[in-house]
Design a protein around this motif. Structure first.
Motif, PDB file in Angstrom:
ATOM      1  N   ALA A   1      -9.864 -57.873 -34.707  1.00  0.00           N
ATOM      2  CA  ALA A   1     -10.863 -57.796 -35.691  1.00  0.00           C
ATOM      3  C   ALA A   1     -11.327 -56.442 -36.093  1.00  0.00           C
ATOM      4  O   ALA A   1     -12.305 -56.293 -37.031  1.00  0.00           O
ATOM      5  CB  ALA A   1     -12.086 -57.644 -34.402  1.00  0.00           C
ATOM      6  N   LEU A   2     -10.504 -55.283 -35.742  1.00  0.00           N
ATOM      7  CA  LEU A   2     -10.644 -53.857 -36.645  1.00  0.00           C
ATOM      8  C   LEU A   2      -9.806 -54.434 -38.073  1.00  0.00           C
ATOM      9  O   LEU A   2     -10.357 -53.289 -39.215  1.00  0.00           O
ATOM     10  CB  LEU A   2      -9.913 -53.062 -35.838  1.00  0.00           C
ATOM     11  CG  LEU A   2     -10.997 -51.078 -36.185  1.00  0.00           C
ATOM     12  CD1 LEU A   2     -11.505 -51.245 -36.310  1.00  0.00           C
ATOM     13  CD2 LEU A   2      -9.579 -50.422 -35.016  1.00  0.00           C
ATOM     14  N   VAL A   3      -9.010 -54.724 -37.323  1.00  0.00           N
ATOM     15  CA  VAL A   3      -8.051 -55.083 -38.930  1.00  0.00           C
ATOM     16  C   VAL A   3      -8.455 -55.648 -40.177  1.00  0.00           C
ATOM     17  O   VAL A   3      -8.797 -55.267 -41.396  1.00  0.00           O
ATOM     18  CB  VAL A   3      -6.716 -56.035 -38.895  1.00  0.00           C
ATOM     19  CG1 VAL A   3      -5.846 -55.764 -40.226  1.00  0.00           C
ATOM     20  CG2 VAL A   3      -5.963 -54.510 -37.773  1.00  0.00           C
ATOM     21  N   GLN A   4      -9.447 -56.907 -39.210  1.00  0.00           N
ATOM     22  CA  GLN A   4      -9.910 -57.516 -40.310  1.00  0.00           C
ATOM     23  C   GLN A   4     -11.722 -57.141 -40.836  1.00  0.00           C
ATOM     24  O   GLN A   4     -11.737 -57.243 -42.260  1.00  0.00           O
ATOM     25  CB  GLN A   4     -10.617 -59.186 -39.834  1.00  0.00           C
ATOM     26  CG  GLN A   4      -9.669 -59.990 -39.870  1.00  0.00           C
ATOM     27  CD  GLN A   4     -10.444 -61.262 -38.107  1.00  0.00           C
ATOM     28  OE1 GLN A   4     -11.409 -60.706 -37.829  1.00  0.00           O
ATOM     29  NE2 GLN A   4      -9.778 -62.344 -39.259  1.00  0.00           N
ATOM     30  N   TYR A   5     -12.012 -56.010 -40.211  1.00  0.00           N
ATOM     31  CA  TYR A   5     -12.413 -55.100 -41.062  1.00  0.00           C
ATOM     32  C   TYR A   5     -12.368 -53.940 -42.173  1.00  0.00           C
ATOM     33  O   TYR A   5     -13.732 -53.679 -42.831  1.00  0.00           O
ATOM     34  CB  TYR A   5     -13.916 -54.577 -39.756  1.00  0.00           C
ATOM     35  CG  TYR A   5     -14.374 -53.050 -39.907  1.00  0.00           C
ATOM     36  CD1 TYR A   5     -16.074 -54.234 -40.356  1.00  0.00           C
ATOM     37  CD2 TYR A   5     -15.172 -52.020 -39.903  1.00  0.00           C
ATOM     38  CE1 TYR A   5     -16.985 -53.152 -40.501  1.00  0.00           C
ATOM     39  CE2 TYR A   5     -15.929 -51.556 -40.636  1.00  0.00           C
ATOM     40  CZ  TYR A   5     -16.694 -51.391 -41.146  1.00  0.00           C
ATOM     41  OH  TYR A   5     -17.577 -51.281 -41.163  1.00  0.00           O
ATOM     42  N   ARG A   6     -11.680 -53.700 -41.696  1.00  0.00           N
ATOM     43  CA  ARG A   6     -10.808 -53.279 -42.710  1.00  0.00           C
ATOM     44  C   ARG A   6     -11.054 -53.499 -44.194  1.00  0.00           C
ATOM     45  O   ARG A   6     -11.012 -53.445 -45.531  1.00  0.00           O
ATOM     46  CB  ARG A   6      -9.588 -52.060 -42.301  1.00  0.00           C
ATOM     47  CG  ARG A   6      -8.994 -51.487 -43.424  1.00  0.00           C
ATOM     48  CD  ARG A   6      -7.561 -51.077 -42.652  1.00  0.00           C
ATOM     49  NE  ARG A   6      -6.849 -50.325 -43.948  1.00  0.00           N
ATOM     50  CZ  ARG A   6      -5.753 -50.159 -45.209  1.00  0.00           C
ATOM     51  NH1 ARG A   6      -6.122 -51.460 -45.636  1.00  0.00           N
ATOM     52  NH2 ARG A   6      -5.688 -49.241 -45.382  1.00  0.00           N
ATOM     53  N   ASN A   7     -10.430 -55.017 -44.158  1.00  0.00           N
ATOM     54  CA  ASN A   7     -10.200 -55.451 -45.011  1.00  0.00           C
ATOM     55  C   ASN A   7     -11.277 -55.606 -46.043  1.00  0.00           C
ATOM     56  O   ASN A   7     -11.548 -55.713 -47.439  1.00  0.00           O
ATOM     57  CB  ASN A   7      -9.287 -57.383 -45.008  1.00  0.00           C
ATOM     58  CG  ASN A   7      -7.961 -56.884 -44.266  1.00  0.00           C
ATOM     59  OD1 ASN A   7      -7.207 -55.708 -44.431  1.00  0.00           O
ATOM     60  ND2 ASN A   7      -7.816 -57.952 -43.665  1.00  0.00           N
ATOM     61  N   LYS A   8     -12.122 -56.610 -45.492  1.00  0.00           N
ATOM     62  CA  LYS A   8     -13.702 -56.162 -46.084  1.00  0.00           C
ATOM     63  C   LYS A   8     -14.579 -55.383 -46.231  1.00  0.00           C
ATOM     64  O   LYS A   8     -14.689 -55.278 -47.453  1.00  0.00           O
ATOM     65  CB  LYS A   8     -14.558 -56.813 -44.529  1.00  0.00           C
ATOM     66  CG  LYS A   8     -16.543 -57.051 -45.618  1.00  0.00           C
ATOM     67  CD  LYS A   8     -16.985 -57.390 -43.763  1.00  0.00           C
ATOM     68  CE  LYS A   8     -18.436 -57.699 -44.186  1.00  0.00           C
ATOM     69  NZ  LYS A   8     -19.278 -58.013 -43.762  1.00  0.00           N
TER      70      LYS A   8
END
Length: 438
Positions: free
Chosen positions: A233-240
């Motif tokens: 989730a943290l990696v995906q939030y970074r992408n966002k």
């Protein structure tokens, strides 16, 4: 920290950090800016040669050319050469990305004039004593003395043993936030020599990395599932966050004041998120290594995922699954687990994961369709059911125990299944119930 198998597979290299304080900046600022000027000279001359001769220069050309430059004489010769080597590492990475189809990549570019570049001192460029280091410069330049606390070169291993390391490389890095130098950090890499490991005939553990899960299987029949959805989730939030910044930057004129401010804000936010991601990765690999140490594991088996991204592109899988695979830091996690295992006397071995996800651990029947939705495995022949990643880890363990025969029945029955999740209160992975781990 770092690990190297260049001279021996069990040789351990560890890096420690020592804060120097911003008050040492007047001593290091001219050295770091000289290194930055060498970098910019590499960029300038590389561009000239590419325009005139349509080729990239090699390291030897630039080192020979810069040897008589005034800025070269500000640094120790090995430190100056290290800047050129770092530049060509960046060039090699850029060319590799371009060959793999990433046309958006750009070659290494100029740095601002007052940029404080990290400076490297190799073994010939410094002297180590009991009370600290003496960092050499070129002839006629006074060296820089760096006092360090007592026991600065003593490393305490997880089993309580104290080992005196031999420093082989020193780096000085500036921590800059909001255009202000907050601190100078000294990175010292120690060679701890060849570390004794346990006999390889002992207990074995095997690991199956996934984007949101890490599965573990041992020769004692114990299965562990580490749920890493918080990390994903943290990696995906970074992408966002990155996409939002890029959208805003695309509407501004490049080089304008607002453009530069937004770029600085993007760098600050992404740096903070990257630190959190790295912390969770280190916590995960430390938990795995500690579990192996407590259970007396002698050999840890990791899956060799070389070429995974290329094969994922060839299979034309969905966009979301492709993003997860391409952003999974399996190489970084593997290297972290290797050196943490080595610190604990555990040998690490890499084996291929071919057919481990499509073969039944219990009976050895190969049938890809037995992997059901949401990672559930149910064998069509024997009816054996298990979480799919645990089934893959079990087959990797079977490959090590049976000599690459995963088509055989399970050499070890499943006795215990444990679940682990990230606990925000303690910032580490904790053992939870099977319902909490689902």
């Amino acid at each position: 920290m770092a690990w190297s198998s260049a001279s021996h597979p069990d040789r351990l290299l560890l890096t420690r950090q020592f804060p120097l304080g911003p008050d040492r900046l007047p001593e290091f600022e001219p050295i770091m800016q000289a290194a930055n000027r060498i970098w910019n000279s590499c960029v300038w001359h590389s561009r000239e040669i590419r325009e005139k001769e349509n080729r990239w220069p090699n390291e030897g050309e630039l080192k020979a050319k810069f040897k008589f430059f005034q800025v070269w004489k500000e640094l120790h010769s090995q430190s100056a050469q290290a800047v050129v080597e770092e530049y060509f590492e960046a060039v090699s990475s850029y060319r590799k990305h371009r060959e793999n189809g990433h046309d958006e990549m750009r070659p290494p570019d100029f740095k601002p004039k007052k940029h404080l570049r990290t400076v490297t001192w190799k073994k010939q460029g410094f002297k180590a004593g009991e009370d600290g280091l003496v960092l050499k410069r070129s002839r006629g330049k006074d060296p820089v003395s760096v006092p360090l606390p007592a026991g600065w070169n003593v490393i305490v291993l997880p089993d309580g043993r104290s080992v005196t390391g031999t420093p082989i490389e020193v780096k000085v890095k500036a921590i800059v936030r909001r255009r202000k130098v907050e601190n100078l950090i000294l990175h010292v890499t120690f060679d701890l020599g060849v570390v004794p490991v346990r006999p390889q005939e002992g207990p074995v553990s095997a690991y199956d990395y996934n984007s949101a899960l890490v599965a573990r299987a041992t020769s004692a029949g114990v299965l562990d599932l580490f749920v890493g959805r918080e990390l994903l989730a943290l990696v995906q939030y970074r992408n966002k966050v990155l996409a939002e910044f890029q959208a805003k930057l695309s509407r501004l004129r490049e080089g304008s004041r607002r453009f530069r401010r937004l770029q600085a804000a993007k760098a600050r936010v992404l740096e903070k998120l990257d630190r959190r991601i790295r912390h969770m990765e280190h916590a995960l690999t430390k938990a795995l290594a500690e579990l192996d140490r407590k259970e007396g594991i002698a050999v840890a088996v990791l899956g060799d995922l070389t070429g995974l991204r290329r094969s994922a592109r060839a299979r034309m899988i969905g966009k979301k699954a492709s993003q997860k695979i391409n952003q999974m830091a399996y190489d970084r996690l593997g290297s972290q687990q290797v050196y943490k295992n080595l610190m604990r006397g555990i040998w690490t071995e890499f084996l291929t994961e071919k057919h481990t996800s499509s073969t039944c651990y219990a009976c050895g029947h190969h049938h890809p369709a037995s992997r059901r939705h949401r990672g559930f495995w149910r064998c069509e022949r024997c009816g054996f059911s298990l979480q799919a990643d645990l089934n893959g880890a079990g087959n990797l363990l079977k490959r090590r125990l049976t000599g690459d025969r995963i088509d055989l029945p399970a050499p070890v029955p499943v006795r215990v299944i444990r679940h682990w999740r990230w606990d925000k209160r303690y910032n580490r992975y904790v053992h939870v119930s099977s319902r909490a781990g689902a």
